[in-house]
Scaffold this motif. Structure first.
Motif, PDB file in Angstrom:
ATOM      1  N   TYR A 186      40.617  31.241  33.517  1.00 35.85           N
ATOM      2  CA  TYR A 186      40.285  31.838  34.662  1.00 35.85           C
ATOM      3  C   TYR A 186      39.597  33.322  34.609  1.00 35.85           C
ATOM      4  O   TYR A 186      39.305  33.812  35.741  1.00 35.85           O
ATOM      5  CB  TYR A 186      41.364  31.716  35.428  1.00 35.85           C
ATOM      6  CG  TYR A 186      41.586  30.135  35.955  1.00 35.85           C
ATOM      7  CD1 TYR A 186      41.056  29.763  37.030  1.00 35.85           C
ATOM      8  CD2 TYR A 186      42.719  29.755  35.431  1.00 35.85           C
ATOM      9  CE1 TYR A 186      41.156  28.518  37.534  1.00 35.85           C
ATOM     10  CE2 TYR A 186      42.860  28.258  35.616  1.00 35.85           C
ATOM     11  CZ  TYR A 186      42.032  27.826  36.686  1.00 35.85           C
ATOM     12  OH  TYR A 186      42.374  26.372  37.121  1.00 35.85           O
ATOM     13  N   ALA A 187      39.328  33.689  33.364  1.00 36.75           N
ATOM     14  CA  ALA A 187      38.771  34.983  33.468  1.00 36.75           C
ATOM     15  C   ALA A 187      37.339  35.043  33.941  1.00 36.75           C
ATOM     16  O   ALA A 187      37.026  36.178  34.603  1.00 36.75           O
ATOM     17  CB  ALA A 187      38.311  35.444  31.694  1.00 36.75           C
ATOM     18  N   ALA A 188      36.413  34.031  33.904  1.00 28.40           N
ATOM     19  CA  ALA A 188      35.242  34.084  34.536  1.00 28.40           C
ATOM     20  C   ALA A 188      35.353  34.252  36.090  1.00 28.40           C
ATOM     21  O   ALA A 188      34.331  34.487  36.814  1.00 28.40           O
ATOM     22  CB  ALA A 188      34.420  32.908  34.191  1.00 28.40           C
ATOM     23  N   GLN A 189      36.568  34.092  36.575  1.00 32.76           N
ATOM     24  CA  GLN A 189      36.857  33.819  38.029  1.00 32.76           C
ATOM     25  C   GLN A 189      37.681  35.252  38.670  1.00 32.76           C
ATOM     26  O   GLN A 189      38.022  35.276  39.648  1.00 32.76           O
ATOM     27  CB  GLN A 189      37.373  32.739  38.466  1.00 32.76           C
ATOM     28  CG  GLN A 189      36.521  31.454  38.299  1.00 32.76           C
ATOM     29  CD  GLN A 189      37.371  30.187  38.816  1.00 32.76           C
ATOM     30  OE1 GLN A 189      37.776  29.654  37.512  1.00 32.76           O
ATOM     31  NE2 GLN A 189      37.350  29.536  39.756  1.00 32.76           N
ATOM     32  N   GLY A 190      37.652  36.178  37.563  1.00 26.53           N
ATOM     33  CA  GLY A 190      38.200  37.283  38.066  1.00 26.53           C
ATOM     34  C   GLY A 190      39.802  37.433  37.991  1.00 26.53           C
ATOM     35  O   GLY A 190      40.277  38.546  38.516  1.00 26.53           O
ATOM     36  N   ILE A 191      40.404  36.756  37.076  1.00 28.16           N
ATOM     37  CA  ILE A 191      41.677  36.413  37.150  1.00 28.16           C
ATOM     38  C   ILE A 191      42.373  37.148  35.767  1.00 28.16           C
ATOM     39  O   ILE A 191      41.890  36.802  34.569  1.00 28.16           O
ATOM     40  CB  ILE A 191      42.401  35.088  37.161  1.00 28.16           C
ATOM     41  CG1 ILE A 191      41.937  34.396  38.549  1.00 28.16           C
ATOM     42  CG2 ILE A 191      43.920  35.201  37.065  1.00 28.16           C
ATOM     43  CD1 ILE A 191      42.487  35.468  39.780  1.00 28.16           C
ATOM     44  N   LEU A 192      43.074  38.263  35.639  1.00 31.20           N
ATOM     45  CA  LEU A 192      43.733  38.637  34.379  1.00 31.20           C
ATOM     46  C   LEU A 192      45.146  38.039  34.476  1.00 31.20           C
ATOM     47  O   LEU A 192      45.984  38.455  35.368  1.00 31.20           O
ATOM     48  CB  LEU A 192      43.666  40.386  34.569  1.00 31.20           C
ATOM     49  CG  LEU A 192      42.404  40.880  34.304  1.00 31.20           C
ATOM     50  CD1 LEU A 192      42.726  42.428  34.690  1.00 31.20           C
ATOM     51  CD2 LEU A 192      41.563  40.749  33.179  1.00 31.20           C
ATOM     52  N   CYS A 193      45.275  37.623  33.276  1.00 29.86           N
ATOM     53  CA  CYS A 193      46.841  37.036  33.197  1.00 29.86           C
ATOM     54  C   CYS A 193      47.302  37.525  31.888  1.00 29.86           C
ATOM     55  O   CYS A 193      46.822  37.412  30.628  1.00 29.86           O
ATOM     56  CB  CYS A 193      46.696  35.553  32.978  1.00 29.86           C
ATOM     57  SG  CYS A 193      48.381  34.583  33.121  1.00 29.86           S
ATOM     58  N   ASN A 194      48.648  38.370  31.828  1.00 30.37           N
ATOM     59  CA  ASN A 194      49.136  38.699  30.439  1.00 30.37           C
ATOM     60  C   ASN A 194      50.717  38.563  30.713  1.00 30.37           C
ATOM     61  O   ASN A 194      51.104  38.259  31.706  1.00 30.37           O
ATOM     62  CB  ASN A 194      48.979  40.438  30.555  1.00 30.37           C
ATOM     63  CG  ASN A 194      47.501  40.604  30.349  1.00 30.37           C
ATOM     64  OD1 ASN A 194      46.884  40.407  29.144  1.00 30.37           O
ATOM     65  ND2 ASN A 194      46.871  41.219  31.118  1.00 30.37           N
ATOM     66  N   TYR A 247      40.620  45.687  31.071  1.00 33.39           N
ATOM     67  CA  TYR A 247      39.788  44.510  30.032  1.00 33.39           C
ATOM     68  C   TYR A 247      41.061  44.043  28.896  1.00 33.39           C
ATOM     69  O   TYR A 247      40.801  43.699  27.980  1.00 33.39           O
ATOM     70  CB  TYR A 247      38.859  45.374  29.130  1.00 33.39           C
ATOM     71  CG  TYR A 247      37.829  44.790  28.382  1.00 33.39           C
ATOM     72  CD1 TYR A 247      37.029  43.824  28.859  1.00 33.39           C
ATOM     73  CD2 TYR A 247      37.791  44.901  27.129  1.00 33.39           C
ATOM     74  CE1 TYR A 247      36.160  43.173  28.170  1.00 33.39           C
ATOM     75  CE2 TYR A 247      36.783  44.260  26.248  1.00 33.39           C
ATOM     76  CZ  TYR A 247      35.976  43.369  26.889  1.00 33.39           C
ATOM     77  OH  TYR A 247      35.065  42.681  26.190  1.00 33.39           O
ATOM     78  N   VAL A 248      42.169  43.872  29.574  1.00 31.93           N
ATOM     79  CA  VAL A 248      43.326  43.551  29.015  1.00 31.93           C
ATOM     80  C   VAL A 248      43.782  41.899  29.577  1.00 31.93           C
ATOM     81  O   VAL A 248      44.081  42.249  30.673  1.00 31.93           O
ATOM     82  CB  VAL A 248      44.409  44.300  28.985  1.00 31.93           C
ATOM     83  CG1 VAL A 248      45.685  43.722  28.309  1.00 31.93           C
ATOM     84  CG2 VAL A 248      44.143  45.878  28.470  1.00 31.93           C
ATOM     85  N   THR A 249      43.754  41.135  28.603  1.00 32.18           N
ATOM     86  CA  THR A 249      44.221  39.638  29.066  1.00 32.18           C
ATOM     87  C   THR A 249      44.402  38.804  28.230  1.00 32.18           C
ATOM     88  O   THR A 249      44.043  38.780  27.043  1.00 32.18           O
ATOM     89  CB  THR A 249      42.683  39.047  30.152  1.00 32.18           C
ATOM     90  OG1 THR A 249      43.379  38.036  30.900  1.00 32.18           O
ATOM     91  CG2 THR A 249      41.776  38.388  29.433  1.00 32.18           C
TER      92      THR A 249
END
Length: 262
Positions: A186-194, A247-249
């Motif tokens: 989902y990075a391309a859709q603007g979701i950061l997940c950590n 820029y951290v995911t």
């Protein structure tokens, strides 16, 4: 506080006690509107229910009853946050349970329950949140390419063995993997997940968590001269939930006093 989450809406599972309580407090004091999702309002370590404690300080914190192992509860918790506040910017998946049994002592029912809360619950809550997040515009004060943030609470025991607790360790390893998968998909859709991976954190739990042998073991494994506090994890969660992490995911941030470096 610096208002690093000003104008954001955050949903925190397991926020009634311990690490979740500390995260809810830190987020609210940094300007977020917080919805706590938990099966109870009772505070394990004692004290006023988290949402009442923070509301008394004038902070916008509310509570919704939810068992994260139940799909309907997860969907309802996200729906409640959206109905109350119109958007959801941050999800923190903190709700978890332990068992404290090795392989031969762990029943199928016990295994299923731990995995249902600790791993399936993260899946269900994340799916419900991301389903909405990908459709919303970024908040006005956020970077224009970030629609939502997921912060999962994993564990160092998802990376090394969890002594005599096979279900817990396995579930936390799954959370670390799920974090990477969601980040990539989902990075391309603007979701950061950590994720944040705590070491030994003293949260007010009783019983096995504070047995002398496990405290001694944790001190022996931790280079830092003290064990962790819930506020240590809250600070890391705040970083990942804030614009400082643009820029951290897909990361699993250790908050372990050097446990995994030793």
């Amino acid at each position: 506080m610096s208002g690093r989450l000003q104008g954001r809406v955050a949903l925190v599972t397991g926020g009634a006690s311990g690490i979740g309580r500390a995260i809810a407090a830190r987020f609210a004091r940094e300007g977020a509107t917080v919805v706590i999702a938990d099966v109870t309002t009772a505070v394990r370590e004692g004290g006023t229910p988290t949402h009442e404690w923070l509301a008394a300080e004038g902070l916008p914190v509310s509570h919704v009853a939810a068992d994260v192992s139940r799909e309907t509860d997860c969907e309802a918790a996200v729906a409640a946050a959206l109905a109350r506040h119109g958007r959801l910017d941050i999800l923190v998946n903190d709700a978890a349970i332990g068992l404290g049994k090795p392989l031969l002592d762990c029943s199928r029912e016990e295994w299923d329950r731990v995995l249902a809360v600790n791993l399936t619950g993260v899946f269900l809550m994340t799916r419900a949140a991301v389903r909405h997040m990908v459709t919303q515009d970024p908040p006005a004060s956020a970077p224009p390419d970030v629609r939502g943030r997921i912060v999962n609470i994993s564990s160092q025991h998802g990376m090394v063995a969890s002594p005599e607790d096979i279900a817990y360790g396995t579930s936390k390893a799954g959370v670390a993997y799920l974090t990477r998968q969601v980040a990539v998909d989902y990075a391309a859709q603007g979701i950061l997940c950590n994720a944040v991976a705590p070491g030994k954190i003293l949260t007010g739990k009783t019983g096995r968590a504070v047995e002398p042998r496990w405290i001694e073991y944790s001190h022996a494994r931790t280079p830092w001269p003290r064990l962790g506090r819930p506020e240590d994890v809250a600070g890391a969660a705040l970083f990942l939930a804030s614009d400082d992490a643009q820029y951290v995911t897909g990361e699993n941030l250790m908050v372990d006093g050097g446990w995994m470096a030793f």
